[in-house]
Design a protein around this motif. Structure first.
Motif, PDB file in Angstrom:
ATOM      1  N   ASN A 287       0.847  -1.189   0.000  1.00  0.00           N
ATOM      2  CA  ASN A 287       0.000   0.000   0.000  1.00  0.00           C
ATOM      3  C   ASN A 287       0.875   1.229   0.000  1.00  0.00           C
ATOM      4  O   ASN A 287       2.078   1.158   0.240  1.00  0.00           O
ATOM      5  CB  ASN A 287      -0.907  -0.011   1.232  1.00  0.00           C
ATOM      6  CG  ASN A 287      -1.960  -1.088   1.152  1.00  0.00           C
ATOM      7  OD1 ASN A 287      -2.956  -0.939   0.463  1.00  0.00           O
ATOM      8  ND2 ASN A 287      -1.724  -2.198   1.836  1.00  0.00           N
ATOM      9  N   SER A 288       0.264   2.374  -0.246  1.00  0.00           N
ATOM     10  CA  SER A 288       0.977   3.639  -0.253  1.00  0.00           C
ATOM     11  C   SER A 288       0.335   4.565   0.762  1.00  0.00           C
ATOM     12  O   SER A 288      -0.713   4.260   1.320  1.00  0.00           O
ATOM     13  CB  SER A 288       0.933   4.252  -1.647  1.00  0.00           C
ATOM     14  OG  SER A 288       1.731   5.413  -1.679  1.00  0.00           O
ATOM     15  N   ALA A 289       0.975   5.717   0.987  1.00  0.00           N
ATOM     16  CA  ALA A 289       0.446   6.691   1.940  1.00  0.00           C
ATOM     17  C   ALA A 289       0.956   8.069   1.609  1.00  0.00           C
ATOM     18  O   ALA A 289       1.893   8.231   0.825  1.00  0.00           O
ATOM     19  CB  ALA A 289       0.869   6.318   3.357  1.00  0.00           C
TER      20      ALA A 289
ATOM     21  N   ASN B 119      -1.277   8.227   7.383  1.00  0.00           N
ATOM     22  CA  ASN B 119      -2.286   9.076   6.763  1.00  0.00           C
ATOM     23  C   ASN B 119      -2.244   8.812   5.260  1.00  0.00           C
ATOM     24  O   ASN B 119      -1.237   9.074   4.609  1.00  0.00           O
ATOM     25  CB  ASN B 119      -1.997  10.555   7.047  1.00  0.00           C
ATOM     26  CG  ASN B 119      -2.791  11.506   6.166  1.00  0.00           C
ATOM     27  OD1 ASN B 119      -3.791  11.150   5.570  1.00  0.00           O
ATOM     28  ND2 ASN B 119      -2.313  12.737   6.075  1.00  0.00           N
ATOM     29  N   ALA B 120      -3.339   8.295   4.725  1.00  0.00           N
ATOM     30  CA  ALA B 120      -3.427   8.037   3.289  1.00  0.00           C
ATOM     31  C   ALA B 120      -4.548   8.842   2.643  1.00  0.00           C
ATOM     32  O   ALA B 120      -4.992   8.510   1.549  1.00  0.00           O
ATOM     33  CB  ALA B 120      -3.650   6.544   3.050  1.00  0.00           C
ATOM     34  N   GLU B 121      -5.001   9.911   3.338  1.00  0.00           N
ATOM     35  CA  GLU B 121      -6.182  10.621   2.856  1.00  0.00           C
ATOM     36  C   GLU B 121      -5.988  12.109   2.584  1.00  0.00           C
ATOM     37  O   GLU B 121      -6.559  12.634   1.641  1.00  0.00           O
ATOM     38  CB  GLU B 121      -7.315  10.469   3.864  1.00  0.00           C
ATOM     39  CG  GLU B 121      -7.731   9.032   4.089  1.00  0.00           C
ATOM     40  CD  GLU B 121      -8.716   8.899   5.221  1.00  0.00           C
ATOM     41  OE1 GLU B 121      -9.802   9.489   5.129  1.00  0.00           O
ATOM     42  OE2 GLU B 121      -8.389   8.221   6.207  1.00  0.00           O
TER      43      GLU B 121
ATOM     44  N   ARG C 188       4.227  14.336  13.638  1.00  0.00           N
ATOM     45  CA  ARG C 188       2.776  14.193  13.834  1.00  0.00           C
ATOM     46  C   ARG C 188       2.087  14.274  12.472  1.00  0.00           C
ATOM     47  O   ARG C 188       2.484  15.062  11.619  1.00  0.00           O
ATOM     48  CB  ARG C 188       2.238  15.302  14.722  1.00  0.00           C
ATOM     49  CG  ARG C 188       2.796  15.282  16.121  1.00  0.00           C
ATOM     50  CD  ARG C 188       2.056  16.283  17.017  1.00  0.00           C
ATOM     51  NE  ARG C 188       2.726  16.481  18.280  1.00  0.00           N
ATOM     52  CZ  ARG C 188       2.803  15.614  19.261  1.00  0.00           C
ATOM     53  NH1 ARG C 188       2.244  14.440  19.129  1.00  0.00           N
ATOM     54  NH2 ARG C 188       3.431  15.891  20.377  1.00  0.00           N
ATOM     55  N   LEU C 189       1.043  13.487  12.306  1.00  0.00           N
ATOM     56  CA  LEU C 189       0.315  13.482  11.043  1.00  0.00           C
ATOM     57  C   LEU C 189      -0.374  14.818  10.800  1.00  0.00           C
ATOM     58  O   LEU C 189      -0.899  15.428  11.725  1.00  0.00           O
ATOM     59  CB  LEU C 189      -0.738  12.373  11.024  1.00  0.00           C
ATOM     60  CG  LEU C 189      -0.235  10.934  11.077  1.00  0.00           C
ATOM     61  CD1 LEU C 189      -1.411   9.969  11.041  1.00  0.00           C
ATOM     62  CD2 LEU C 189       0.750  10.641   9.961  1.00  0.00           C
ATOM     63  N   GLY C 190      -0.402  15.227   9.540  1.00  0.00           N
ATOM     64  CA  GLY C 190      -1.114  16.431   9.145  1.00  0.00           C
ATOM     65  C   GLY C 190      -2.533  16.134   8.698  1.00  0.00           C
ATOM     66  O   GLY C 190      -3.276  17.025   8.312  1.00  0.00           O
ATOM     67  N   GLY C 191      -2.910  14.885   8.727  1.00  0.00           N
ATOM     68  CA  GLY C 191      -4.250  14.453   8.329  1.00  0.00           C
ATOM     69  C   GLY C 191      -4.710  13.339   9.244  1.00  0.00           C
ATOM     70  O   GLY C 191      -4.074  13.059  10.272  1.00  0.00           O
ATOM     71  N   PRO C 192      -5.783  12.683   8.890  1.00  0.00           N
ATOM     72  CA  PRO C 192      -6.350  11.646   9.752  1.00  0.00           C
ATOM     73  C   PRO C 192      -5.477  10.387   9.803  1.00  0.00           C
ATOM     74  O   PRO C 192      -4.644  10.162   8.936  1.00  0.00           O
ATOM     75  CB  PRO C 192      -7.695  11.336   9.095  1.00  0.00           C
ATOM     76  CG  PRO C 192      -7.464  11.646   7.655  1.00  0.00           C
ATOM     77  CD  PRO C 192      -6.532  12.833   7.645  1.00  0.00           C
ATOM     78  N   VAL C 193      -5.727   9.582  10.812  1.00  0.00           N
ATOM     79  CA  VAL C 193      -5.079   8.277  10.909  1.00  0.00           C
ATOM     80  C   VAL C 193      -5.894   7.307  10.056  1.00  0.00           C
ATOM     81  O   VAL C 193      -6.966   6.872  10.450  1.00  0.00           O
ATOM     82  CB  VAL C 193      -5.002   7.782  12.376  1.00  0.00           C
ATOM     83  CG1 VAL C 193      -4.412   6.377  12.430  1.00  0.00           C
ATOM     84  CG2 VAL C 193      -4.203   8.747  13.222  1.00  0.00           C
ATOM     85  N   SER C 194      -5.386   7.005   8.873  1.00  0.00           N
ATOM     86  CA  SER C 194      -6.047   6.053   7.982  1.00  0.00           C
ATOM     87  C   SER C 194      -5.756   4.623   8.412  1.00  0.00           C
ATOM     88  O   SER C 194      -6.585   3.734   8.226  1.00  0.00           O
ATOM     89  CB  SER C 194      -5.569   6.243   6.544  1.00  0.00           C
ATOM     90  OG  SER C 194      -5.719   7.573   6.125  1.00  0.00           O
ATOM     91  N   THR C 195      -4.549   4.418   8.939  1.00  0.00           N
ATOM     92  CA  THR C 195      -4.121   3.109   9.422  1.00  0.00           C
ATOM     93  C   THR C 195      -3.468   3.304  10.782  1.00  0.00           C
ATOM     94  O   THR C 195      -2.501   4.070  10.894  1.00  0.00           O
ATOM     95  CB  THR C 195      -3.116   2.450   8.452  1.00  0.00           C
ATOM     96  OG1 THR C 195      -3.722   2.339   7.156  1.00  0.00           O
ATOM     97  CG2 THR C 195      -2.698   1.078   8.927  1.00  0.00           C
ATOM     98  N   PRO C 196      -3.964   2.636  11.824  1.00  0.00           N
ATOM     99  CA  PRO C 196      -3.365   2.796  13.142  1.00  0.00           C
ATOM    100  C   PRO C 196      -1.985   2.150  13.227  1.00  0.00           C
ATOM    101  O   PRO C 196      -1.668   1.236  12.466  1.00  0.00           O
ATOM    102  CB  PRO C 196      -4.350   2.101  14.082  1.00  0.00           C
ATOM    103  CG  PRO C 196      -5.181   1.225  13.228  1.00  0.00           C
ATOM    104  CD  PRO C 196      -5.134   1.766  11.830  1.00  0.00           C
TER     105      PRO C 196
END
Length: 191
Positions: A67-69, A79-81, A126-134
């Motif tokens: 997968n990619s992110a 974050n993949a979103e 820290r992510l700049g977007g949502p946690v797509s995968t924990p």
């Protein structure tokens, strides 16, 4: 895929689930792909209730999920979103496939991404977007600088391994940020 199947390279003969048959949920391509797929006994179209089912995926020996992110934080959250505040994609099957590969006999849950986007690191404090995968589902994170195997690792080792595969020009900043991050989590750095 059509060329590989027609050349006899892609036979699905060694699959532990649905041997001899290619299974897909979506086909993307032109008229040649549609013509090849039409009534093809070597191809089975299934819905995501099957193609993403944890038991089906885990039953596949040596399942490699790649997968990619957009970005990965120092603990392994993905974050993949969202990139730069812009929504880039939907929640997809990445978690399903990473979990399935992790449970598969000999499987590999892989997330691959370039270490930078222009001048910005994609390994971030820290992510700049949502946690797509924990972080619990992060397995092998791959950049052009190496592989960080996060499976079964405590936070301090995850941080070290992710910094090691970040772009060299960003590593010092990431190390500085790691100290504060791990203090908040009650972990020590480096490990």
């Amino acid at each position: 895929v059509v060329a590989l199947a027609d050349a006899g390279v892609l036979t699905h003969a060694r699959k532990s689930v649905d041997p001899g048959i290619g299974t897909a949920g979506v086909l993307m391509g032109g008229a040649g792909l549609r013509q090849w797929a039409h009534c093809n006994p070597r191809l089975q179209m299934r819905d995501t209730a099957y193609t993403h089912h944890p038991e089906v995926l885990a039953a596949m020996d040596k399942l490699v999920a790649i997968n990619s992110a957009i970005e990965v934080d120092l603990t392994g959250q993905i974050n993949a979103e969202v990139a730069g505040g812009i929504y880039m994609g939907a929640v997809g099957g990445a978690v399903d496939f990473l979990r399935g590969a992790a449970r598969s006999k000999g499987g590999l849950p892989i997330l691959a991404l370039p270490s930078t986007a222009k001048t910005h690191s994609r390994i971030v404090p820290r992510l700049g977007g949502p946690v797509s995968t924990p972080r619990a589902d992060a397995g092998l994170i791959v950049t052009e600088h190496g592989v960080a195997d996060l499976r079964g690792q405590p936070l301090s080792r995850r941080v070290r391994r992710l910094i090691d595969i970040a772009a060299p020009q960003h590593r010092e900043h990431l190390e500085q940020q790691a100290h504060g991050l791990l203090r908040q989590c009650g972990a020590a750095f480096p490990c």
